[in-house]
Design a protein around this motif. Structure first.
Motif, PDB file in Angstrom:
ATOM      1  N   ASP A   1       0.856  -1.177   0.000  1.00 32.92           N
ATOM      2  CA  ASP A   1       0.000   0.000   0.000  1.00 32.92           C
ATOM      3  C   ASP A   1       0.896   1.233   0.000  1.00 32.92           C
ATOM      4  O   ASP A   1       1.628   1.485   0.961  1.00 32.92           O
ATOM      5  CB  ASP A   1      -0.904  -0.011   1.238  1.00 32.92           C
ATOM      6  N   GLU A   2       0.857   1.973  -1.108  1.00 34.87           N
ATOM      7  CA  GLU A   2       1.640   3.198  -1.223  1.00 34.87           C
ATOM      8  C   GLU A   2       0.692   4.390  -1.328  1.00 34.87           C
ATOM      9  O   GLU A   2       0.060   4.598  -2.362  1.00 34.87           O
ATOM     10  CB  GLU A   2       2.564   3.142  -2.445  1.00 34.87           C
ATOM     11  N   GLU A   3       0.580   5.113  -0.239  1.00 36.74           N
ATOM     12  CA  GLU A   3      -0.252   6.310  -0.175  1.00 36.74           C
ATOM     13  C   GLU A   3      -1.693   6.001  -0.586  1.00 36.74           C
ATOM     14  O   GLU A   3      -2.311   6.736  -1.357  1.00 36.74           O
ATOM     15  CB  GLU A   3       0.335   7.419  -1.059  1.00 36.74           C
ATOM     16  N   GLY A   4      -2.210   4.878  -0.089  1.00 34.92           N
ATOM     17  CA  GLY A   4      -3.594   4.502  -0.338  1.00 34.92           C
ATOM     18  C   GLY A   4      -3.841   3.785  -1.647  1.00 34.92           C
ATOM     19  O   GLY A   4      -4.987   3.444  -1.964  1.00 34.92           O
ATOM     20  N   VAL A   5      -2.776   3.533  -2.418  1.00 30.53           N
ATOM     21  CA  VAL A   5      -2.893   2.830  -3.705  1.00 30.53           C
ATOM     22  C   VAL A   5      -2.331   1.426  -3.527  1.00 30.53           C
ATOM     23  O   VAL A   5      -1.145   1.271  -3.181  1.00 30.53           O
ATOM     24  CB  VAL A   5      -2.157   3.572  -4.838  1.00 30.53           C
TER      25      VAL A   5
END
Length: 212
Positions: free
Chosen positions: A126-130
């Motif tokens: 999960d990278e910044e909600g993505v």
């Protein structure tokens, strides 16, 4: 001179006239009764066909009494269908990527977890909600890393869906997959991940030491 006449005696049993006998060709007729084939015996059909004549014989009386025709596959009322495998029956690597609209929603986490078990070595990040898929390979040297990136590129180009590739020093490759247009994961990401899993890497990874 006396002339004597005789009256012919009538034939009391007249014989009917019959046509002259005709010659007929001699034929040898073999009379045989059907027997059950022995277990493991292969019957030869005409012409040396190894398929045999099984299935073409008349049923035995006990088979008729048991009404076996109503129980076996191939009854006259049996409906035969040719089943074409649908997309769900195919593996991810056998599927093709399809266009994704920006109006489509990314996959839910439940659906992601179901498909995550079908791709080997990939993990969910999960990278910044993505949500993205990530996989790393440790290779023998820098040149092997470049070769792996080239192999991944060929697979991605054929699929029409490209991952982010990173060649990290000294001998590691990292790949990340997600669908930027919807801000998350789509089925295309899992399809490409499965296709990448099929790439041969045995000649690129470090060789294991064998101790005597």
């Amino acid at each position: 001179m006396a002339i004597t006449t005789t009256t012919p005696t009538p034939n009391l049993f007249p014989l009917p006239l019959s046509p002259p006998p005709t010659t007929r060709p001699f034929q040898l007729v073999h009379l045989c009764t059907p027997t059950r084939p022995l277990l493991g015996q292969v019957a030869l059909a005409a012409g040396g066909d190894l398929l045999g004549d099984f299935g073409a014989r008349d049923p035995f009386p006990e088979e008729i009494e048991s009404k076996f025709g109503e129980k076996v596959l191939g009854n006259i009322d049996t409906e035969h269908k040719i089943l074409v495998p649908n997309i769900a029956a195919l593996s991810l690597a056998q599927q093709e990527c399809s266009p994704v609209s920006a109006l489509d929603s990314p996959m839910t986490e439940d659906d992601i977890q179901k498909l995550l078990r079908k791709v080997v070595g990939w993990r969910l990040i999960d990278e910044e909600g993505v949500l993205k898929l990530q996989c790393s390979w440790k290779l023998r040297n820098f040149e092997c890393g470049v070769e792996l990136i080239n192999r991944i590129y060929k697979v991605a180009e054929a699929a029409g869906h490209f991952p982010n590739l990173h060649l990290e020093q000294p001998n590691q490759v990292r790949a990340e997959l997600w669908t930027a247009s919807i801000g998350g994961l789509s089925i295309n990401d899992f399809i490409v991940a499965a296709k990448i899993d099929e790439i041969r890497t045995s000649d690129l990874v470090p060789k294991k030491r064998v101790w005597a």
